[in-house]
Design a protein around this motif. Sequence first.
Motif, mmCIF file in Angstrom:
data_model
loop_
_atom_site.group_PDB
_atom_site.id
_atom_site.type_symbol
_atom_site.label_atom_id
_atom_site.label_comp_id
_atom_site.label_asym_id
_atom_site.label_seq_id
_atom_site.Cartn_x
_atom_site.Cartn_y
_atom_site.Cartn_z
ATOM 1 N N GLU A 90 0.827 -1.206 0.000
ATOM 2 C CA GLU A 90 0.000 0.000 0.000
ATOM 3 C C GLU A 90 0.861 1.256 0.000
ATOM 4 O OE1 GLU A 90 -3.289 -0.006 2.797
ATOM 5 O OE2 GLU A 90 -3.086 -2.178 3.009
ATOM 6 N N LEU A 91 2.175 1.104 -0.082
ATOM 7 C CA LEU A 91 3.074 2.249 -0.029
ATOM 8 C C LEU A 91 3.116 2.976 -1.360
ATOM 9 C CD1 LEU A 91 3.888 0.628 2.476
ATOM 10 C CD2 LEU A 91 6.233 1.272 2.009
ATOM 11 N N PRO A 92 2.981 4.309 -1.331
ATOM 12 C CA PRO A 92 3.142 5.072 -2.574
ATOM 13 C C PRO A 92 4.596 4.957 -3.024
ATOM 14 C CG PRO A 92 2.927 6.548 -0.686
ATOM 15 C CD PRO A 92 2.714 5.158 -0.177
ATOM 16 N N GLN A 93 4.790 4.864 -4.309
ATOM 17 C CA GLN A 93 6.133 4.687 -4.849
ATOM 18 C C GLN A 93 6.793 6.035 -5.136
ATOM 19 O OE1 GLN A 93 7.559 1.395 -5.106
ATOM 20 N NE2 GLN A 93 5.796 1.282 -3.729
ATOM 21 N N LEU A 94 8.104 6.039 -5.075
ATOM 22 C CA LEU A 94 8.874 7.243 -5.368
ATOM 23 C C LEU A 94 8.987 7.431 -6.870
ATOM 24 C CD1 LEU A 94 11.800 6.664 -2.844
ATOM 25 C CD2 LEU A 94 9.880 8.248 -2.587
ATOM 26 N N GLU A 95 9.192 8.685 -7.285
ATOM 27 C CA GLU A 95 9.417 8.948 -8.698
ATOM 28 C C GLU A 95 10.780 8.381 -9.095
ATOM 29 O OE1 GLU A 95 11.008 13.436 -8.843
ATOM 30 O OE2 GLU A 95 9.035 13.251 -7.894
ATOM 31 N N LEU A 96 10.943 8.127 -10.353
ATOM 32 C CA LEU A 96 12.185 7.594 -10.880
ATOM 33 C C LEU A 96 13.190 8.720 -11.081
ATOM 34 C CD1 LEU A 96 13.586 5.041 -11.934
ATOM 35 C CD2 LEU A 96 12.636 5.537 -14.186
ATOM 36 N N GLY A 97 14.450 8.452 -10.849
ATOM 37 C CA GLY A 97 15.510 9.432 -11.074
ATOM 38 C C GLY A 97 15.907 10.144 -9.805
ATOM 39 N N TRP A 98 16.681 11.225 -9.975
ATOM 40 C CA TRP A 98 17.133 12.015 -8.834
ATOM 41 C C TRP A 98 15.927 12.629 -8.133
ATOM 42 C CZ3 TRP A 98 21.547 10.094 -8.535
ATOM 43 C CH2 TRP A 98 22.406 9.987 -9.612
ATOM 44 N N ASP A 110 5.176 10.844 4.539
ATOM 45 C CA ASP A 110 3.863 10.280 4.199
ATOM 46 C C ASP A 110 3.870 8.756 4.241
ATOM 47 O OD1 ASP A 110 2.973 12.877 3.882
ATOM 48 O OD2 ASP A 110 3.011 12.823 1.681
ATOM 49 N N VAL A 111 4.916 8.152 3.729
ATOM 50 C CA VAL A 111 5.037 6.688 3.738
ATOM 51 C C VAL A 111 5.018 6.178 5.174
ATOM 52 C CG1 VAL A 111 6.658 4.780 3.334
ATOM 53 C CG2 VAL A 111 6.157 6.400 1.497
ATOM 54 N N LEU A 112 5.848 6.776 6.023
ATOM 55 C CA LEU A 112 5.914 6.339 7.417
ATOM 56 C C LEU A 112 4.597 6.575 8.145
ATOM 57 C CD1 LEU A 112 9.517 7.581 8.166
ATOM 58 C CD2 LEU A 112 8.749 5.194 8.258
ATOM 59 N N GLU A 113 3.923 7.678 7.850
ATOM 60 C CA GLU A 113 2.626 7.948 8.476
ATOM 61 C C GLU A 113 1.611 6.854 8.130
ATOM 62 O OE1 GLU A 113 -0.863 11.320 8.174
ATOM 63 O OE2 GLU A 113 1.226 11.982 8.031
ATOM 64 N N GLY A 114 1.586 6.453 6.873
ATOM 65 C CA GLY A 114 0.670 5.390 6.457
ATOM 66 C C GLY A 114 0.992 4.060 7.108
#
Length: 155
Positions: A90-98, A110-114
Amino acid sequence: MAAITGSLRQGEKKAVAEALQGALIDMIDLSLLGKQAHWNVIGHHFRPLHLQLDEIVALAREHTDVMAERAVALGLNPDGRAATVARASELPQLELGWINDGKVVAALTDVLEGIVKRMRERVRATEEPDPVTQDLLIKATQDLEKQHWMMQAQR
C-alpha cells in the motif's frame, strides 16, 4: 509442523496471520523505498538524509525478520516474494531518477505515516488473540513513529 497454533482459535489465527503478513509487506517495501531514496537523493541535506535513510532501511529489515520469524513460530508461512510485495503493498512509490531532498522528506514522511497507521490497527487486532505478536508490533510501531517524527521535523 508442530507449533503454538494450537493455542490460537481459527479466527484468531487468521487475524494474527493477516497482521503479521501486512507488517511484513510494509517492512519489505519500506526497506526497498528507503534504499531507492538513499541512492537517488540530491540537495543541500543529502548527507544527513542519506544516513537517516540507512537507519530506516536497517530498522525495516530488522522488523521484517522479526515478523516473518513470529509467523513461522506460529506455524504460518510468511510470503516476502517480490511479486507478493508488488501486488499487496500500500506504499506510494517514489518517482524515478534524482529526487530533491525536500521531496524525499515529504514522501518518506507520508510513507511512514501510512505504515504507522496500519501498524496501530494491527496492534489493536492482535491484542486479544496474541499479545506476544502484539508486543512485536508495538516495538516496530515505536521505531517507525520515531523515524516519522525525525523525518517530519525536516519538513
